[in-house]
Write a protein that holds these residues in place. Sequence first.
Motif, PDB file in Angstrom:
ATOM      1  N   TRP A 105       0.814  -1.221   0.000  1.00  0.00           N
ATOM      2  CA  TRP A 105       0.000   0.000   0.000  1.00  0.00           C
ATOM      3  C   TRP A 105       0.847   1.270   0.000  1.00  0.00           C
ATOM      4  O   TRP A 105       0.623   2.179  -0.790  1.00  0.00           O
ATOM      5  N   LEU A 159      -6.859   8.430  -2.714  1.00  0.00           N
ATOM      6  CA  LEU A 159      -6.646   7.005  -2.453  1.00  0.00           C
ATOM      7  C   LEU A 159      -6.742   6.693  -0.956  1.00  0.00           C
ATOM      8  O   LEU A 159      -7.332   5.685  -0.554  1.00  0.00           O
ATOM      9  N   VAL A 160      -6.178   7.566  -0.133  1.00  0.00           N
ATOM     10  CA  VAL A 160      -6.255   7.378   1.316  1.00  0.00           C
ATOM     11  C   VAL A 160      -7.702   7.388   1.780  1.00  0.00           C
ATOM     12  O   VAL A 160      -8.133   6.547   2.583  1.00  0.00           O
ATOM     13  N   LEU A 199     -10.406   6.783  -0.063  1.00  0.00           N
ATOM     14  CA  LEU A 199     -11.130   5.628  -0.608  1.00  0.00           C
ATOM     15  C   LEU A 199     -10.853   4.370   0.204  1.00  0.00           C
ATOM     16  O   LEU A 199     -11.758   3.582   0.491  1.00  0.00           O
ATOM     17  N   ARG A 200      -9.590   4.167   0.564  1.00  0.00           N
ATOM     18  CA  ARG A 200      -9.253   2.974   1.345  1.00  0.00           C
ATOM     19  C   ARG A 200      -9.964   2.986   2.699  1.00  0.00           C
ATOM     20  O   ARG A 200     -10.463   1.958   3.168  1.00  0.00           O
ATOM     21  N   ALA A 201     -10.019   4.171   3.322  1.00  0.00           N
ATOM     22  CA  ALA A 201     -10.644   4.272   4.638  1.00  0.00           C
ATOM     23  C   ALA A 201     -12.149   4.053   4.576  1.00  0.00           C
ATOM     24  O   ALA A 201     -12.734   3.419   5.459  1.00  0.00           O
ATOM     25  N   GLY A 223     -12.797   0.744   1.104  1.00  0.00           N
ATOM     26  CA  GLY A 223     -12.005  -0.476   1.072  1.00  0.00           C
ATOM     27  C   GLY A 223     -10.821  -0.373   0.132  1.00  0.00           C
ATOM     28  O   GLY A 223     -10.826   0.387  -0.843  1.00  0.00           O
ATOM     29  N   GLU A 224      -9.801  -1.155   0.423  1.00  0.00           N
ATOM     30  CA  GLU A 224      -8.555  -1.074  -0.328  1.00  0.00           C
ATOM     31  C   GLU A 224      -8.695  -1.552  -1.762  1.00  0.00           C
ATOM     32  O   GLU A 224      -8.043  -1.029  -2.674  1.00  0.00           O
ATOM     33  N   SER A 225      -9.538  -2.537  -1.997  1.00  0.00           N
ATOM     34  CA  SER A 225      -9.685  -3.080  -3.347  1.00  0.00           C
ATOM     35  C   SER A 225     -10.158  -2.017  -4.330  1.00  0.00           C
ATOM     36  O   SER A 225      -9.592  -1.858  -5.417  1.00  0.00           O
ATOM     37  N   ALA A 242      -9.984   1.227  -3.921  1.00  0.00           N
ATOM     38  CA  ALA A 242      -8.963   2.268  -4.014  1.00  0.00           C
ATOM     39  C   ALA A 242      -7.886   1.873  -5.016  1.00  0.00           C
ATOM     40  O   ALA A 242      -7.453   2.693  -5.835  1.00  0.00           O
ATOM     41  N   ARG A 243      -7.457   0.618  -4.963  1.00  0.00           N
ATOM     42  CA  ARG A 243      -6.432   0.142  -5.901  1.00  0.00           C
ATOM     43  C   ARG A 243      -6.941   0.178  -7.340  1.00  0.00           C
ATOM     44  O   ARG A 243      -6.193   0.516  -8.267  1.00  0.00           O
ATOM     45  N   GLY A 255     -18.882  -1.399   0.454  1.00  0.00           N
ATOM     46  CA  GLY A 255     -17.841  -0.526  -0.082  1.00  0.00           C
ATOM     47  C   GLY A 255     -18.233   0.118  -1.397  1.00  0.00           C
ATOM     48  O   GLY A 255     -17.916   1.282  -1.648  1.00  0.00           O
TER      49      GLY A 255
END
Length: 443
Positions: free
Chosen positions: A78, A190-191, A193-195, A198-200, A202-203, A372
């Motif tokens: 990440w 991106l930060v 979105l992940r929060a 979810g990370e998926s 955001a990636r 998400g």
Amino acid sequence: MTRPLLRDLYAALAAALLVTAAVLVGRHIQSSHHTLFVNWPPLLATWSPHVGPGTPTALLVSAAVVAYGPVLAARLPWRALLATAWATATAWIASLALIDGWQRGIAGRLTTPHEYLQVIDRFDDIPATLRDFTHHILLESPDNWPAHVAGHPPAATLTFVLLDRIGLRGGGWAGVWCIAVGATACVAVLVALRALAGESLARRAAPFLVLAPAAVWMGTSADAYFAAVAAWAVALLALAVTGRSLWWAAAAGLLFGLTCYLSYGLTLVALIGAAVLLLGRRHVRARPMLLAALLAGLAVVPTAFTLAGFDWWEAYRLLVTRYHQGVGGIRPYGYWVWANLACAVMITGLATAPGLRRTGAVLLRRHSEPPGHVDLALLVSAALLALLVADLSGMSKAETERIWLPFAVWLLPACAFLTRPRPWLAAQAVLALLLNHLLLTGW
């Protein structure tokens, strides 16, 4: 071809037709009535096919992101992804700017008669200048401020004054500042979105945030810097509500306050902030304390400027008057209220149109969608609402390709819903390359 993909293509076609209509109708209005005050409507630009020293790097960066962006976004650790996103976005923005050459593309952008660097010497006594700031907003006032200085609260100009004070003088350093800081906007998104989503997701959004056509106007425009500050305010708020951190809440409030003193129109970022609070409600247990910390941070910048003698509300009232004294009072609302949306297509790219279509579909099926996905759709919708309010206000007639950068960066995550990213990324890259090679943009 599947039905969702066909609908995506229809959405992209509709966006392309909107741009085509804005160009054709705009050219007719400008040639017949000369009331648009732009040479290549709906953009402030001039037709001038050209290449420059940034061309090879821009081609290389875009090809690399299209080919490897989705895979790297999925596999990198990440923190490495965040660093790579910032570095690549910086290279993309800078290379596009350098298509116009160093002087015209970067060093000279913020030194034109309408820009902030023209008034650096008038801020020798900063407190006195702030007390006197509103006396120079109207066109008939003595020593009236240049358009961009008058059109923004003084924190915008003070940024470049402070850069000058620490030795980073001139248009070159100012341009590099806007590029380097503006490129962090994609990291902030991106930060957040992940929060929240979810990370998926955001990636999946990362390559689209990096390769945004908005980069054409982020190098070099002060609005890129404004977009980054606003994006970090939202990102820190997302971290605060998901991590229950009072410090993040206070820092978010501080940046929200600064955002409002960089640009009057960015008060609408509050709509995105409200969406973050709504999405974070299931995480927040100490909500009253978080809100108190947020409000405490929010009060810092307005209090400081008010004590220094600057009246935000009076300045905004005078700005509205000045706006209608100049070309803003002549440009036809009936054209710009929809042509501005064509500008939004050009800064967010054709891929965002099907992304927004899929966003709407997620909201319609929200009870059967992963949480998400719904959270991302709500966040994007809040940004779209802010953009539409700005459009309907009539205070954003033209030049929205730079003015709306702070909203555009929150529309791009809708592309995370697209199932075949590479062709859409290629479309994004081609659009940006064509715009920067065929037109000399005003920003």
